[in-house]
Enzyme design. Structure first.
Site, mmCIF file in Angstrom:
data_model
loop_
_atom_site.group_PDB
_atom_site.id
_atom_site.type_symbol
_atom_site.label_atom_id
_atom_site.label_comp_id
_atom_site.label_asym_id
_atom_site.label_seq_id
_atom_site.Cartn_x
_atom_site.Cartn_y
_atom_site.Cartn_z
ATOM 1 N N SER A 1 0.853 -1.197 0.000
ATOM 2 C CA SER A 1 0.000 0.000 0.000
ATOM 3 C C SER A 1 0.878 1.233 0.000
ATOM 4 C CB SER A 1 -0.903 0.019 1.235
ATOM 5 O OG SER A 1 -1.581 1.256 1.348
ATOM 6 N N TYR B 1 -1.404 -0.525 10.411
ATOM 7 C CA TYR B 1 -1.577 -0.811 8.984
ATOM 8 C C TYR B 1 -0.370 -0.332 8.188
ATOM 9 C CZ TYR B 1 -3.639 -0.927 4.320
ATOM 10 O OH TYR B 1 -3.873 -1.169 2.985
#
Length: 252
Positions: free
Chosen positions: A138, A151
Protein backbone atom coordinates in the site's frame (compact mmCIF):
# COMPACT_ATOMS: atom_id res chain seq x y z
CA UNK A 1 -3.33 -8.46 -22.80
CA UNK A 2 -0.76 -10.80 -21.29
CA UNK A 3 -1.72 -14.41 -22.07
CA UNK A 4 -1.72 -16.53 -18.90
CA UNK A 5 -3.21 -19.64 -20.50
CA UNK A 6 -2.00 -22.78 -18.75
CA UNK A 7 -0.85 -21.01 -15.59
CA UNK A 8 -2.46 -21.44 -12.19
CA UNK A 9 -2.84 -18.52 -9.78
CA UNK A 10 -3.63 -18.47 -6.07
CA UNK A 11 -5.16 -15.24 -4.78
CA UNK A 12 -5.57 -14.79 -1.03
CA UNK A 13 -8.38 -12.62 0.24
CA UNK A 14 -10.08 -13.63 -2.99
CA UNK A 15 -13.69 -13.52 -1.84
CA UNK A 16 -14.32 -9.81 -2.29
CA UNK A 17 -12.83 -6.41 -3.05
CA UNK A 18 -9.36 -6.32 -4.55
CA UNK A 19 -8.92 -10.08 -4.32
CA UNK A 20 -12.02 -10.75 -6.39
CA UNK A 21 -11.02 -8.03 -8.88
CA UNK A 22 -7.56 -9.56 -9.27
CA UNK A 23 -9.11 -13.01 -9.70
CA UNK A 24 -11.35 -11.66 -12.47
CA UNK A 25 -8.38 -10.10 -14.27
CA UNK A 26 -6.28 -13.26 -14.04
CA UNK A 27 -9.16 -15.42 -15.19
CA UNK A 28 -9.85 -13.11 -18.14
CA UNK A 29 -6.18 -13.45 -19.12
CA UNK A 30 -6.56 -17.23 -19.33
CA UNK A 31 -5.25 -18.42 -15.96
CA UNK A 32 -6.71 -21.12 -13.78
CA UNK A 33 -7.73 -19.25 -10.63
CA UNK A 34 -7.86 -20.48 -7.03
CA UNK A 35 -9.44 -17.95 -4.66
CA UNK A 36 -8.46 -18.41 -1.03
CA UNK A 37 -10.02 -16.93 2.09
CA UNK A 38 -11.91 -17.61 5.29
CA UNK A 39 -15.46 -17.07 4.03
CA UNK A 40 -16.57 -20.04 1.91
CA UNK A 41 -19.78 -18.30 0.87
CA UNK A 42 -18.00 -15.26 -0.53
CA UNK A 43 -15.44 -17.43 -2.29
CA UNK A 44 -18.22 -19.52 -3.79
CA UNK A 45 -19.88 -16.45 -5.27
CA UNK A 46 -16.63 -15.46 -7.01
CA UNK A 47 -16.20 -18.96 -8.42
CA UNK A 48 -19.80 -19.03 -9.62
CA UNK A 49 -19.22 -15.71 -11.37
CA UNK A 50 -16.01 -16.84 -13.06
CA UNK A 51 -17.17 -20.33 -14.05
CA UNK A 52 -14.69 -22.82 -15.56
CA UNK A 53 -11.02 -22.60 -14.52
CA UNK A 54 -11.94 -21.30 -11.06
CA UNK A 55 -12.17 -22.95 -7.67
CA UNK A 56 -12.22 -21.93 -4.02
CA UNK A 57 -10.27 -23.14 -1.00
CA UNK A 58 -10.84 -21.92 2.54
CA UNK A 59 -7.81 -20.94 4.60
CA UNK A 60 -6.86 -18.61 7.43
CA UNK A 61 -3.61 -17.18 6.09
CA UNK A 62 -2.48 -16.12 9.57
CA UNK A 63 -2.69 -19.69 10.90
CA UNK A 64 0.25 -21.95 10.10
CA UNK A 65 -1.78 -25.16 10.42
CA UNK A 66 -4.44 -23.81 8.07
CA UNK A 67 -1.80 -22.85 5.51
CA UNK A 68 -0.22 -26.30 5.81
CA UNK A 69 -3.63 -27.82 5.07
CA UNK A 70 -3.98 -25.54 2.04
CA UNK A 71 -0.58 -26.65 0.77
CA UNK A 72 -1.61 -30.29 1.13
CA UNK A 73 -4.84 -29.66 -0.80
CA UNK A 74 -2.78 -28.05 -3.57
CA UNK A 75 -0.44 -31.04 -3.82
CA UNK A 76 -0.09 -31.90 -7.49
CA UNK A 77 -1.20 -28.43 -8.62
CA UNK A 78 1.53 -26.37 -10.29
CA UNK A 79 0.89 -22.94 -8.82
CA UNK A 80 3.02 -20.48 -10.78
CA UNK A 81 1.37 -17.23 -9.64
CA UNK A 82 0.80 -16.25 -6.01
CA UNK A 83 -0.95 -12.98 -5.19
CA UNK A 84 -0.78 -12.25 -1.47
CA UNK A 85 -3.72 -9.90 -1.18
CA UNK A 86 -5.30 -10.90 2.14
CA UNK A 87 -5.18 -8.02 4.57
CA UNK A 88 -7.12 -6.12 7.21
CA UNK A 89 -7.17 -2.35 7.81
CA UNK A 90 -6.90 -2.48 11.57
CA UNK A 91 -7.87 0.27 14.00
CA UNK A 92 -8.10 3.98 13.23
CA UNK A 93 -6.71 5.55 16.40
CA UNK A 94 -3.70 7.21 17.95
CA UNK A 95 -0.92 4.72 18.66
CA UNK A 96 -1.31 5.19 22.42
CA UNK A 97 -4.97 4.15 22.16
CA UNK A 98 -4.38 0.95 20.16
CA UNK A 99 -4.78 -2.37 21.93
CA UNK A 100 -1.88 -4.79 21.64
CA UNK A 101 -4.22 -7.51 20.37
CA UNK A 102 -5.44 -5.25 17.57
CA UNK A 103 -1.85 -4.43 16.59
CA UNK A 104 -0.90 -8.12 16.57
CA UNK A 105 -3.93 -9.06 14.48
CA UNK A 106 -2.95 -6.62 11.72
CA UNK A 107 0.58 -8.03 11.54
CA UNK A 108 -0.71 -11.61 11.75
CA UNK A 109 -2.83 -11.23 8.62
CA UNK A 110 -0.88 -8.65 6.60
CA UNK A 111 2.69 -9.82 7.23
CA UNK A 112 2.62 -13.30 8.78
CA UNK A 113 0.04 -14.38 6.19
CA UNK A 114 2.28 -13.23 3.35
CA UNK A 115 5.23 -15.05 4.90
CA UNK A 116 3.29 -18.29 5.41
CA UNK A 117 1.91 -18.42 1.86
CA UNK A 118 5.33 -17.71 0.37
CA UNK A 119 6.87 -20.39 2.57
CA UNK A 120 4.21 -22.87 1.46
CA UNK A 121 4.21 -22.26 -2.29
CA UNK A 122 7.68 -21.00 -3.20
CA UNK A 123 9.42 -24.41 -3.02
CA UNK A 124 7.37 -25.67 -5.97
CA UNK A 125 8.15 -22.56 -8.03
CA UNK A 126 11.85 -22.78 -7.22
CA UNK A 127 11.94 -26.48 -8.13
CA UNK A 128 10.31 -25.75 -11.50
CA UNK A 129 12.53 -22.73 -12.12
CA UNK A 130 9.72 -20.25 -12.75
CA UNK A 131 6.96 -18.36 -10.99
CA UNK A 132 5.62 -14.99 -9.91
CA UNK A 133 4.78 -13.68 -6.47
CA UNK A 134 2.97 -10.36 -6.18
CA UNK A 135 2.50 -9.03 -2.66
CA UNK A 136 -0.17 -6.38 -2.26
CA UNK A 137 1.28 -3.59 -0.13
CA UNK A 138 0.00 0.00 0.00
CA UNK A 139 1.11 3.58 -0.48
CA UNK A 140 0.25 3.84 3.21
CA UNK A 141 3.49 2.04 3.85
CA UNK A 142 5.43 4.81 2.11
CA UNK A 143 4.06 8.08 3.46
CA UNK A 144 2.62 9.29 6.75
CA UNK A 145 -0.98 8.45 7.58
CA UNK A 146 -1.91 9.55 11.07
CA UNK A 147 -3.88 7.16 13.28
CA UNK A 148 -3.08 4.15 11.07
CA UNK A 149 0.26 3.03 12.56
CA UNK A 150 -0.31 -0.77 12.58
CA UNK A 151 -1.58 -0.81 8.98
CA UNK A 152 1.20 1.46 7.68
CA UNK A 153 3.88 -0.44 9.56
CA UNK A 154 2.59 -3.77 8.27
CA UNK A 155 2.58 -2.60 4.66
CA UNK A 156 6.15 -1.26 4.74
CA UNK A 157 7.07 -4.64 6.22
CA UNK A 158 5.52 -6.33 3.16
CA UNK A 159 7.61 -4.12 0.88
CA UNK A 160 10.76 -5.05 2.81
CA UNK A 161 9.87 -8.73 2.67
CA UNK A 162 9.37 -8.42 -1.09
CA UNK A 163 12.69 -6.78 -1.91
CA UNK A 164 14.67 -9.23 0.20
CA UNK A 165 12.82 -12.34 -0.98
CA UNK A 166 13.41 -11.32 -4.61
CA UNK A 167 17.14 -11.79 -4.05
CA UNK A 168 16.61 -15.16 -2.41
CA UNK A 169 14.54 -16.76 -5.17
CA UNK A 170 15.32 -14.59 -8.20
CA UNK A 171 18.37 -16.71 -9.13
CA UNK A 172 16.00 -19.69 -9.40
CA UNK A 173 13.81 -17.89 -11.93
CA UNK A 174 11.08 -16.76 -9.53
CA UNK A 175 10.10 -13.09 -9.62
CA UNK A 176 8.84 -11.35 -6.49
CA UNK A 177 7.33 -7.88 -6.68
CA UNK A 178 4.89 -5.78 -4.69
CA UNK A 179 1.99 -3.62 -5.80
CA UNK A 180 1.14 -0.58 -3.69
CA UNK A 181 -2.35 0.72 -4.44
CA UNK A 182 -3.48 4.07 -3.17
CA UNK A 183 -7.01 4.54 -1.87
CA UNK A 184 -9.32 2.21 -3.77
CA UNK A 185 -12.99 3.01 -4.28
CA UNK A 186 -15.07 0.60 -2.26
CA UNK A 187 -16.46 -0.36 1.17
CA UNK A 188 -13.10 -0.34 2.97
CA UNK A 189 -12.34 3.28 2.10
CA UNK A 190 -15.93 4.27 2.87
CA UNK A 191 -15.44 2.77 6.33
CA UNK A 192 -12.19 4.66 6.80
CA UNK A 193 -13.80 7.94 5.78
CA UNK A 194 -16.64 7.39 8.26
CA UNK A 195 -14.20 6.66 11.06
CA UNK A 196 -12.06 9.68 10.21
CA UNK A 197 -15.14 11.90 10.09
CA UNK A 198 -16.18 10.68 13.55
CA UNK A 199 -12.68 11.20 14.92
CA UNK A 200 -12.18 14.68 13.47
CA UNK A 201 -15.74 15.98 13.77
CA UNK A 202 -16.03 16.62 10.02
CA UNK A 203 -18.39 15.24 7.39
CA UNK A 204 -17.70 12.03 5.50
CA UNK A 205 -17.48 14.04 2.25
CA UNK A 206 -14.90 16.38 3.79
CA UNK A 207 -12.86 13.45 5.07
CA UNK A 208 -12.87 11.87 1.61
CA UNK A 209 -11.97 15.13 -0.13
CA UNK A 210 -9.06 15.78 2.24
CA UNK A 211 -7.72 12.32 1.51
CA UNK A 212 -8.03 12.17 -2.28
CA UNK A 213 -6.84 15.75 -2.76
CA UNK A 214 -3.34 14.48 -1.99
CA UNK A 215 -3.33 12.53 -5.27
CA UNK A 216 -2.10 14.09 -8.50
CA UNK A 217 -5.23 12.87 -10.31
CA UNK A 218 -7.48 14.01 -7.45
CA UNK A 219 -9.25 10.66 -7.21
CA UNK A 220 -9.04 7.13 -5.93
CA UNK A 221 -8.06 4.18 -8.10
CA UNK A 222 -10.57 1.45 -8.95
CA UNK A 223 -10.56 -2.27 -8.27
CA UNK A 224 -10.47 -2.86 -12.04
CA UNK A 225 -7.28 -0.78 -12.29
CA UNK A 226 -5.64 -2.87 -9.58
CA UNK A 227 -6.50 -6.07 -11.45
CA UNK A 228 -5.12 -4.59 -14.67
CA UNK A 229 -1.91 -3.63 -12.86
CA UNK A 230 -1.37 -7.24 -11.74
CA UNK A 231 -1.70 -8.42 -15.34
CA UNK A 232 0.72 -5.71 -16.51
CA UNK A 233 3.27 -6.74 -13.87
CA UNK A 234 3.06 -10.36 -15.00
CA UNK A 235 3.81 -9.17 -18.52
CA UNK A 236 7.15 -7.62 -17.52
CA UNK A 237 9.60 -10.55 -17.31
CA UNK A 238 12.54 -8.35 -16.36
CA UNK A 239 10.93 -6.91 -13.25
CA UNK A 240 11.94 -8.39 -9.90
CA UNK A 241 12.21 -6.86 -6.45
CA UNK A 242 10.17 -3.83 -7.50
CA UNK A 243 7.39 -1.99 -5.74
CA UNK A 244 4.83 -0.54 -8.16
CA UNK A 245 2.92 2.56 -7.13
CA UNK A 246 -0.72 2.59 -8.29
CA UNK A 247 -2.09 5.55 -6.39
CA UNK A 248 -3.37 8.10 -8.92
CA UNK A 249 -0.28 10.07 -7.94
CA UNK A 250 -0.74 9.86 -4.16
CA UNK A 251 3.03 9.67 -3.61
CA UNK A 252 4.13 11.41 -6.82
Amino acid sequence: MTDLTGRTAVITGGGSGLGAAIARALHAAGAHVIVVGRDAEKLGRVVDELGPRARALTCDVADAASVDELRARLDGTEVSILVNNAGIPGPVAALTDIDVDDWDEVFAVNVRGTFLLCKALLPGMVARGEGDVINVASVSGKRPLAHRTPYCASKIAVIGLTSTLAFEVGPAGVRVNSLSPGPVQGPRMERNFRLEAERSGTSVDDAEHAFVSRAALGRMVTEHEVGAAVIAMLGMPGMCGADIDLSAGMVA
